[in-house]
Motif scaffolding. Structure first.
Motif, short mmCIF file in Angstrom:
data_model
loop_
_atom_site.label_atom_id
_atom_site.label_comp_id
_atom_site.label_asym_id
_atom_site.label_seq_id
_atom_site.Cartn_x
_atom_site.Cartn_y
_atom_site.Cartn_z
N SER A 26 0.84 -1.19 0.00
CA SER A 26 0.00 0.00 0.00
C SER A 26 0.88 1.25 0.00
N LYS A 27 0.23 2.41 -0.09
CA LYS A 27 0.97 3.67 -0.06
C LYS A 27 1.78 3.81 1.22
N ASP A 28 1.26 3.26 2.32
CA ASP A 28 1.98 3.36 3.60
C ASP A 28 2.95 2.20 3.84
N GLY A 29 3.09 1.31 2.83
CA GLY A 29 4.06 0.22 2.92
C GLY A 29 3.52 -1.08 3.48
N THR A 30 2.21 -1.18 3.72
CA THR A 30 1.63 -2.42 4.24
C THR A 30 1.60 -3.46 3.12
N PRO A 31 2.22 -4.63 3.36
CA PRO A 31 2.24 -5.66 2.31
C PRO A 31 0.89 -6.36 2.19
N ASN A 32 0.58 -6.83 1.00
CA ASN A 32 -0.65 -7.57 0.74
C ASN A 32 -0.37 -8.65 -0.30
N GLY A 33 -1.15 -9.72 -0.23
CA GLY A 33 -1.05 -10.78 -1.23
C GLY A 33 -2.41 -11.38 -1.48
N MET A 34 -2.61 -11.87 -2.67
CA MET A 34 -3.88 -12.52 -3.02
C MET A 34 -3.62 -13.64 -4.02
N SER A 35 -4.58 -14.53 -4.14
CA SER A 35 -4.54 -15.58 -5.15
C SER A 35 -5.38 -15.16 -6.33
N ALA A 36 -4.97 -15.56 -7.53
CA ALA A 36 -5.73 -15.23 -8.73
C ALA A 36 -5.62 -16.38 -9.73
N ALA A 37 -6.71 -16.63 -10.43
CA ALA A 37 -6.74 -17.74 -11.38
C ALA A 37 -6.79 -17.27 -12.83
N TRP A 38 -7.14 -16.01 -13.08
CA TRP A 38 -7.32 -15.56 -14.45
C TRP A 38 -6.13 -14.74 -14.88
N LEU A 49 -3.22 -10.02 -16.10
CA LEU A 49 -3.85 -10.48 -14.88
C LEU A 49 -5.23 -9.83 -14.83
N VAL A 50 -6.26 -10.60 -14.59
CA VAL A 50 -7.60 -10.04 -14.50
C VAL A 50 -7.99 -9.99 -13.03
N LEU A 51 -8.27 -8.76 -12.54
CA LEU A 51 -8.52 -8.56 -11.12
C LEU A 51 -9.82 -7.79 -10.90
N ASP A 52 -10.48 -8.08 -9.81
CA ASP A 52 -11.62 -7.28 -9.40
C ASP A 52 -11.10 -5.91 -8.97
N LYS A 53 -11.68 -4.86 -9.51
CA LYS A 53 -11.18 -3.51 -9.25
C LYS A 53 -11.38 -3.08 -7.79
N GLY A 54 -12.20 -3.80 -7.03
CA GLY A 54 -12.45 -3.45 -5.64
C GLY A 54 -11.50 -4.09 -4.65
N HIS A 55 -10.62 -4.96 -5.10
CA HIS A 55 -9.68 -5.63 -4.19
C HIS A 55 -8.62 -4.68 -3.65
N THR A 56 -8.12 -4.99 -2.49
CA THR A 56 -7.01 -4.24 -1.89
C THR A 56 -5.82 -4.24 -2.84
N THR A 57 -5.56 -5.37 -3.46
CA THR A 57 -4.46 -5.48 -4.41
C THR A 57 -4.62 -4.48 -5.55
N SER A 58 -5.84 -4.35 -6.08
CA SER A 58 -6.09 -3.41 -7.17
C SER A 58 -5.84 -1.97 -6.72
N GLU A 59 -6.27 -1.65 -5.53
CA GLU A 59 -6.02 -0.31 -4.99
C GLU A 59 -4.51 -0.06 -4.86
N ASN A 60 -3.80 -1.05 -4.37
CA ASN A 60 -2.34 -0.91 -4.23
C ASN A 60 -1.66 -0.73 -5.58
N ILE A 61 -2.12 -1.44 -6.59
CA ILE A 61 -1.54 -1.31 -7.94
C ILE A 61 -1.80 0.08 -8.49
N ARG A 62 -3.04 0.57 -8.32
CA ARG A 62 -3.36 1.93 -8.79
C ARG A 62 -2.48 2.98 -8.12
N ASN A 63 -2.17 2.76 -6.84
CA ASN A 63 -1.40 3.74 -6.08
C ASN A 63 0.11 3.57 -6.19
#
Length: 184
Positions: A26-38, A49-63
């Protein structure tokens, strides 16, 4: 003879690439991980990579635009399920600690990555507009790492029988890939 199935089950017959784990901060450096199949390769050094735009991971990528994509092995189903069972925003401390998932640090980005993965890729978002519009994350691979004992330098590919990647079937059911075959 073929059996017709519902169109909304097409993804179960036509799986994407192997199961992957995606790691961000995240912007503040908090690590995150998720599983994805697509997911799938797009070019020699680009992945989709196809991701739901509402996931924490998606927010982190945008930021931040940097991500690490790992290909777990067939003996890491438990970790895949743990990473996919809770959103990063719902963790009080650190998703990896709360879910008891062992990680190691990626070489250049210094992001956590699932320990013992078959391979991992340090990537940067390549097309922000596509991601914002469709949730399709086109990334450019900056660095690629593979398990040394599983790589055949002569053929520039994984060794025969070592690529025990997982492909999602349904819920907590996977099939394995990896037996190399040729037309010899």
């Amino acid at each position: 003879m073929y059996k017709k199935i519902e169109s909304n089950l097409a993804y179960r017959a036509f799986t994407g690439g192997p199961m992957i784990c995606i790691f961000t901060k995240s912007k503040d450096g908090t690590p995150n991980g998720m599983s994805a199949a697509w997911n799938c390769p797009f070019d020699i050094d680009e992945l989709i990579l196809v991701l739901d735009k509402g996931h924490t991971t998606s927010e982190n990528i945008r930021n931040g635009s940097k991500i690490v994509v790992a290909v777990p092995s067939s003996n890491q189903i438990s970790e895949i399920l743990k990473l996919g069972s809770i959103h990063g925003r719902d963790c009080s401390v650190n998703k990896f600690v709360e879910q008891n998932v062992d990680t190691e640090e990626s070489e250049l980005f210094k992001f956590p990555v699932i320990k013992g993965a078959l391979a991992y890729f340090e990537c940067e978002l390549n097309d922000k507009a596509l991601f914002e519009d469709k949730g399709i994350c086109l990334v450019k691979v900056k660095n690629c790492y593979v398990q040394e004992n599983m790589w055949d330098e002569a053929s520039k590919s994984f060794k025969k029988g070592c690529l025990n990647s997982l492909h999602h079937v349904s819920e907590a059911v996977f099939c394995t890939g990896g037996e190399l075959v040729s037309n010899d």
